[in-house]
Design an enzyme around this catalytic site. Structure first.
Site, PDB file in Angstrom:
ATOM      1  N   SER A 201      10.843  10.978 -10.661  1.00 62.94           N
ATOM      2  CA  SER A 201      10.116  10.690  -9.239  1.00 62.94           C
ATOM      3  C   SER A 201      11.405   9.631  -8.532  1.00 62.94           C
ATOM      4  CB  SER A 201       8.684  10.079  -9.472  1.00 62.94           C
ATOM      5  OG  SER A 201       8.465   9.831  -8.130  1.00 62.94           O
ATOM      6  N   CYS A 325     -12.158  -5.271 -14.693  1.00 60.94           N
ATOM      7  CA  CYS A 325     -12.372  -5.859 -13.172  1.00 60.94           C
ATOM      8  C   CYS A 325     -11.687  -5.389 -12.218  1.00 60.94           C
ATOM      9  CB  CYS A 325     -12.376  -7.413 -13.451  1.00 60.94           C
ATOM     10  SG  CYS A 325     -13.968  -7.973 -14.171  1.00 60.94           S
TER      11      CYS A 325
END
Lengths: 384, 212
Positions: A201, A325
């Site tokens: 990429s 989280c």
């Protein structure tokens, strides 16, 4: 506030020199790259597109008709895996990959399972290295594809690509590697490594976003996953991202010119790792020896990762964590879970990603700030 | 878009109030576990006559939402009677903080749960229960649902780590599907005892491992 960007594994800054060569392809050379029987503008663009394709192919020792341009890592992985499996199902319906691949690889395999393919997910050890024995014994007469990441995106472990390529060749199986996180840091030679399909990429190598490639060895057949016109050998229809290709080609030229930077980045990484491991109850995630130059991934026990990340951000430092989280799914990093780590180790992990735009002076600052934050968080923690 | 925390959440995250430990606390409660991502421990000092919360402190291993919520509920609870303090909800906390991102609500709930459990523990150990329901296996299991299995990151009941619970003669026997020399055994056994021992009619909790 001065910013310290250490999230270069997620994506990188586009080099100004890359942007400069791209700009004329928006405002001057904007024509459709079409056949030599169209018009001057189109022919000009075609010539430059093909020149860039040849330039890029040389970098991985492929030939120019083996490069298919895509929109990036995710599309290339989808095209390689789904495209290959669907086109070769009659030869066998067994595929092999690992438990720590990028989501675009894992989820492509999950999609193929629904289509009737069987997939073996090879386990990795605590350093993130694949279990070679398990890989060998997973191979059956129905195996048509092995896909293993060159470098893992999260913990930076370098897999034994040449050895895997050799086995694949020996057993007449096609080998795909997601080389997105290796390009620019490790030599890639598709011939020597027996790579049949390869993903890369632009945005990870200081090139532009929205451009990627799939290397496809000439003798390998794959199916399209988009339907449309005849572009990109009728494998990836749609107008090619011309400024992107021009930019990616320039980004690769800059990699060639800046090979000395790898050593400098490695030095910064080692300084960072050593400085951070001096904090007690901290541990390196991923292999120490087989590690890509720009990845430092460390767990600070008793300091929750999202809180560490947020504090660092307020001090100008950009990093990410494997904590639940932090993720939208509220699941801890699947890569660390697959490596056999505890949830706690994933929750306290921080990934520092370096690039040639980082400076050695920044490392002292980042170590110093991390130290203070970890100390502060541990002071308010109930875990002693 | 910026970080989806309000200024107030970030303020409390950077400078939390009432952080620390109360050495001679009248009641404590721990919710969550480092393996599920967030853990919060709450300490209470209660006036024995008026049942007013005289002091309250917390410690947190958690994200900004957890730290900020724990901080705000300690402020809300301080000086209140335990009956009133029981009604503090995560919605109250969220309102005080100017809102929380939806994905972060569970981290806030954890802090509120710690307050509720600490008050419950205080009532159990200080003869304040209005209805003295005899502890049975159902009550014990309900409490054990708050103990996290560090291997799975979810509670020890739903992950079948708890094999058996027997209540007899003021004693609870908890049999767990884990060898006593397992690295997490002592940790889990301590958490089980901490969770069950406050029950008003229980004097002893015995955790029994299962050999491999």
């Amino acid at each position: 506030m001065k910013r310290y960007y250490f999230d270069n594994i997620a994506t990188t800054k586009t080099d100004k020199r890359v942007v400069d060569v791209m700009l004329p392809y928006f405002t001057e050379h904007y024509a459709y790259p079409s056949s030599q029987f169209s018009h001057q503008e189109g022919i000009f663009v075609t010539d430059n597109l093909e020149e860039a394709r040849a330039n890029i192919s040389k970098y991985i020792n492929g030939s120019d008709d083996e490069i298919i341009f895509t929109s990036g890592e995710t599309e290339s992985n989808n095209l390689a895996i789904k495209g290959f499996a669907r086109a070769n199902a009659k030869k066998g319906k067994h595929l092999i990959t690992t438990t720590i691949e990028h989501r675009s690889v894992l989820n492509s395999f999950k999609a193929l399972e629904k289509e009737g393919f069987t997939v073996s997910y090879i386990k990795v050890n605590k350093g993130g290295l694949i279990d070679f024995k398990e890989l060998k014994s997973a191979i059956t007469s129905a195996t048509i594809l092995i896909s293993v990441n060159f470098v893992n995106h999260e913990v930076g472990t370098i897999e034994p690509i040449e050895e895997i390529g050799n086995i694949a060749k020996e057993k007449n199986i096609v080998f795909h590697t997601n080389a997105t996180y290796a390009m620019g840091y490790l030599p890639i030679d598709v011939k020597k490594m027996n790579i049949g399909l390869l993903t890369a990429s632009g945005d990870k190598i200081h090139g532009p976003k929205g451009i990627g490639l799939l290397y496809k060895r000439k003798d390998i057949n794959i199916s399209r996953i988009f339907d449309g016109n005849f572009n990109e050998y009728y494998i990836r229809p749609g107008l090619v991202n011309i400024p992107g290709v021009i930019g990616m080609s320039k980004a690769i030229d800059l990699l060639r010119e800046n090979t000395g930077e790898i050593e400098r980045i490695k030095k910064m990484r080692d300084k960072l790792i050593n400085g951070l491991l001096a904090i007690d109850d901290s541990v390196l995630n991923g292999s120490k020896e087989n590690r890509v130059a720009n990845n430092a991934n460390i767990t600070f026990y008793r300091a929750e990762g999202e809180s560490t990340t947020l504090h660092l951000d307020m001090h100008g430092v950009s990093v990410v964590t494997g904590s639940a989280c932090f993720s939208r799914s509220l699941e801890p990093s699947y890569v660390m879970m697959a490596m056999g780590f505890t949830h706690e180790r994933a929750h306290g992990s921080i990934r520092y990603g370096l690039s040639r735009f980082n400076k050695i002076e920044e490392i002292d600052y980042v170590i110093d700030k991390t130290k203070g934050i970890v100390k502060k968080l541990r002071e308010i923690s109930p875990i002693k | 878009m910026s970080i989806p925390y309000t200024k107030k959440v970030l303020q409390y995250f950077l400078h939390p109030k009432n952080v620390g430990e109360i050495k001679d606390a009248d009641a404590t409660a721990t919710e969550g576990s480092p393996s599920c991502g967030d853990m919060v421990k709450l300490y209470l000092k209660v006036d024995p006559k008026t049942h007013e919360i005289k002091d309250i402190k917390f410690q947190s291993y958690g994200c900004a939402s957890n730290i900020a919520t724990a901080s705000i509920i300690t402020e809300l609870a301080k000086g209140k009677n335990i009956e009133t303090a029981k009604d503090i909800s995560w919605e109250n906390a969220s309102k005080e903080l100017g809102g929380l991102p939806p994905v972060k609500v569970h981290c806030a709930v954890l802090a509120v749960d710690a307050l509720k459990t600490a008050i419950e523990n205080y009532e159990n150990t200080h003869g304040l229960l209005k209805e003295k329901i005899s502890t049975d296996d159902k009550i014990a299991i309900k409490r054990l649902r708050h103990v996290i299995n560090p291997i799975a990151g979810r509670d020890i009941v739903s992950t079948n780590l708890v094999k058996d619970v027997k209540v007899h003669d003021k004693i609870i026997d908890v049999t767990v599907d884990m060898a006593e020399d397992h690295q997490f055994y002592n940790n889990i056994a301590d958490e089980i005892i901490e969770r069950l021992i406050p029950l008003w009619d229980i004097e002893k909790v015995i955790v029994i491992g299962t050999p491999d």
